[in-house]
Design a protein around this motif. Sequence first.
Motif, PDB file in Angstrom:
ATOM      1  N   TRP A 106       0.801  -1.220   0.000  1.00 14.69           N
ATOM      2  CA  TRP A 106       0.000   0.000   0.000  1.00 14.69           C
ATOM      3  C   TRP A 106       0.838   1.275   0.000  1.00 14.69           C
ATOM      4  CZ3 TRP A 106      -4.795  -0.692  -1.349  1.00 14.69           C
ATOM      5  CH2 TRP A 106      -5.386  -1.929  -1.119  1.00 14.69           C
ATOM      6  N   LYS A 339      -5.320   6.748   2.136  1.00 17.65           N
ATOM      7  CA  LYS A 339      -6.385   5.750   1.943  1.00 17.65           C
ATOM      8  C   LYS A 339      -6.694   5.047   3.254  1.00 17.65           C
ATOM      9  CE  LYS A 339      -4.671   4.797  -2.734  1.00 17.65           C
ATOM     10  NZ  LYS A 339      -3.381   5.540  -2.602  1.00 17.65           N
ATOM     11  N   ALA A 341      -6.832   1.894   3.628  1.00 13.83           N
ATOM     12  CA  ALA A 341      -5.899   0.770   3.765  1.00 13.83           C
ATOM     13  C   ALA A 341      -4.589   1.225   4.411  1.00 13.83           C
ATOM     14  CB  ALA A 341      -5.618   0.132   2.407  1.00 13.83           C
ATOM     15  N   SER A 394      -9.611  -3.786   3.050  1.00 15.46           N
ATOM     16  CA  SER A 394      -8.765  -2.670   2.596  1.00 15.46           C
ATOM     17  C   SER A 394      -9.593  -1.421   2.285  1.00 15.46           C
ATOM     18  CB  SER A 394      -7.971  -3.085   1.356  1.00 15.46           C
ATOM     19  OG  SER A 394      -8.853  -3.448   0.306  1.00 15.46           O
ATOM     20  N   GLN A 395     -10.912  -1.551   2.240  1.00 12.14           N
ATOM     21  CA  GLN A 395     -11.791  -0.409   2.045  1.00 12.14           C
ATOM     22  C   GLN A 395     -12.684  -0.242   3.265  1.00 12.14           C
ATOM     23  OE1 GLN A 395     -13.919  -1.064  -1.583  1.00 12.14           O
ATOM     24  NE2 GLN A 395     -12.080  -0.926  -2.877  1.00 12.14           N
ATOM     25  N   LYS A 396     -13.063   0.991   3.511  1.00 11.96           N
ATOM     26  CA  LYS A 396     -13.852   1.278   4.704  1.00 11.96           C
ATOM     27  C   LYS A 396     -15.163   0.503   4.668  1.00 11.96           C
ATOM     28  CE  LYS A 396     -15.292   5.153   7.583  1.00 11.96           C
ATOM     29  NZ  LYS A 396     -15.365   6.625   7.699  1.00 11.96           N
ATOM     30  N   THR A 412     -14.893  -7.579  -0.497  1.00  8.75           N
ATOM     31  CA  THR A 412     -13.839  -6.569  -0.443  1.00  8.75           C
ATOM     32  C   THR A 412     -12.479  -7.254  -0.311  1.00  8.75           C
ATOM     33  OG1 THR A 412     -14.042  -6.399   1.971  1.00  8.75           O
ATOM     34  CG2 THR A 412     -15.321  -4.844   0.620  1.00  8.75           C
TER      35      THR A 412
END
Length: 605
Positions: A106, A339, A341, A394-396, A412
């Motif tokens: 990341w 981000k 992540a 890795s995404q909200k 996700t």
Amino acid sequence: MAALGALVKKGWSVRRFVVLLCAPLALVPVLLSLPPKEGRCLYVILLMALYWCTEALPLAVTALLPIVLFPFLGILPSNKVCPQYFLDTNFLFLSGLIMASAIEEWNLHRRIALRVLMLVGVQPARLILGMMLTTSFLSMWLSNTASTAMMLPIANAILKSLFGEKDTTKDMNRDTEENQASLQQNKLYTVPTEMQFLASTEDKDLTEEKEVTSDGLADSKKEEEYKTNIWKGFLISIPYAASIGGTATLTGTAPNLILLGQLKSYFPECDVVNFGSWFMFAFPLMLIFLLLGWLWISILYGGINLRGWRTKKSNIRVDAEARAREVIKEDYQKLGPTKFAEQAIFFFFCMFAIMLFSRDPKFIPGWASLFAPGFISDAVTGITIVIILFFFPSQKPSFRWWFDMKAPNTETQPLLTWRKAQETVPWNIILLLGGGFAMAKGCEESGLSVWIGGRLHPLEGVPPPVAVILITIVIALFTEFASNTATIIIFLPVLAELAIRLKVNPLYLMIPGTIGCSYAFMLPVSTPPNSIAFSSGHLMVKDMARTGLLMNLMGVLLLSLAMNTWAKSIFQLGTFPAWANIHAENATSLLTTVENVTLSALNKI
């Protein structure tokens, strides 16, 4: 001969082929000169050391030899050899490698590096300090090689913004002259190329202009020398900072973990070395060494001009620094907003460090005291954190799914996938660690370490502080030519027995030997970070030798200072500990048995 030729065609060098075949035969006298079990164990260790130093086989493949040779030679059964390759120390190191993969996935390392560079400023000395601080911080948690490989592209981008592309005209001219000389020596003559012809024509036309601007050329030459030196200072500071930073944590470099594993093998009762106690000892040492190393590199390569503090900067340098500032800002802006992540990785990274540090810090009760004594190790902590990386999104996450039956059920991506871990984790290091632990177990079970200790009588009169300096110097010189992992695997058993002979805390000799393995600064082949920086083409061997010599001396002296000051209170080095005394008593009884066996064998002869 045909077989040898086929091997060479397949990529085998004659040197490797000779070493592979001749080394086992050349070491046969070792089997005959020692008691049976000790001789066989020393034979395996010397064979592995020879293969490691010459790299006749890949390092990880050589590390697998105990699995084959120890059972066949009657040194250790396979059910005692194989578990050494998967001790909890190996899993602690594995957790650090997996965390490094997630950080790299990341681009968190790049954001940290650029942010630090924006804070320290764009003057060359400050930029070198920023690069060294960032590289050393990354190297505390990632491998030294990975930290160097991550930081060098950033350094090259900054250097190009400061000075433009590295000028290779002189190198091309020198190559052309050498080629022409060799051709003329063989009675051959070259025809000038179109570019050379045009350049020579321009030179003839502009002779008068050059004479007029001789002062300008002198200034230009100084700027060129300044540019070359700063470029070298940047490139050489990164691998040095990686090697220094790796010593600050147990997971920073392989020799630190080998020390931990061999302590558990030789001295099972020793519990004073863990992540927290090591950090308290090694982190201040790392900071002091890093600061002195930065001063030395900056002074040597012109980042700090002792004579010209009050001299005004040229317009060229002012413009270059402005361009560098813009490049750093632009690269940081390209990363975009932070981000989810990255935030998650940073959180788990902090948790990883805090939990390892607070598990058993010694000066206060750690959180491990809430559980059964002896059940929780650093490996448990590290693996717990990295397991979370494989399922944490890795995404909200949205909580709408729980309340809205019509919400889409989309999968996700986790922070780290197993495929990515497989591709990026250097699994060969795990095998290399295991080979070292298997070798240490063989030395212990066969009595070889005791036999070696019995041959160290001449060193019993050496004062311990002198022994620390001598050990660090010898190991630092040895590791210039051999792998630091192989070096510490070979030396640690000897240092443990020497400490018992000197009646000092074994850590007093084993810790300097371990850290000394990381102080390899003089040659490109000393460490992979050195090789990566040298492969850029802007450094010469004499640059590393000149810079690295004083770095080695500083490292030896600072390490001796640390061992005789704050390390004494952290590791209780002023006394001969009970856990070492038990080992010494066992070793004495075993040594008496070995001597009796040796004498009886000699009487029979």
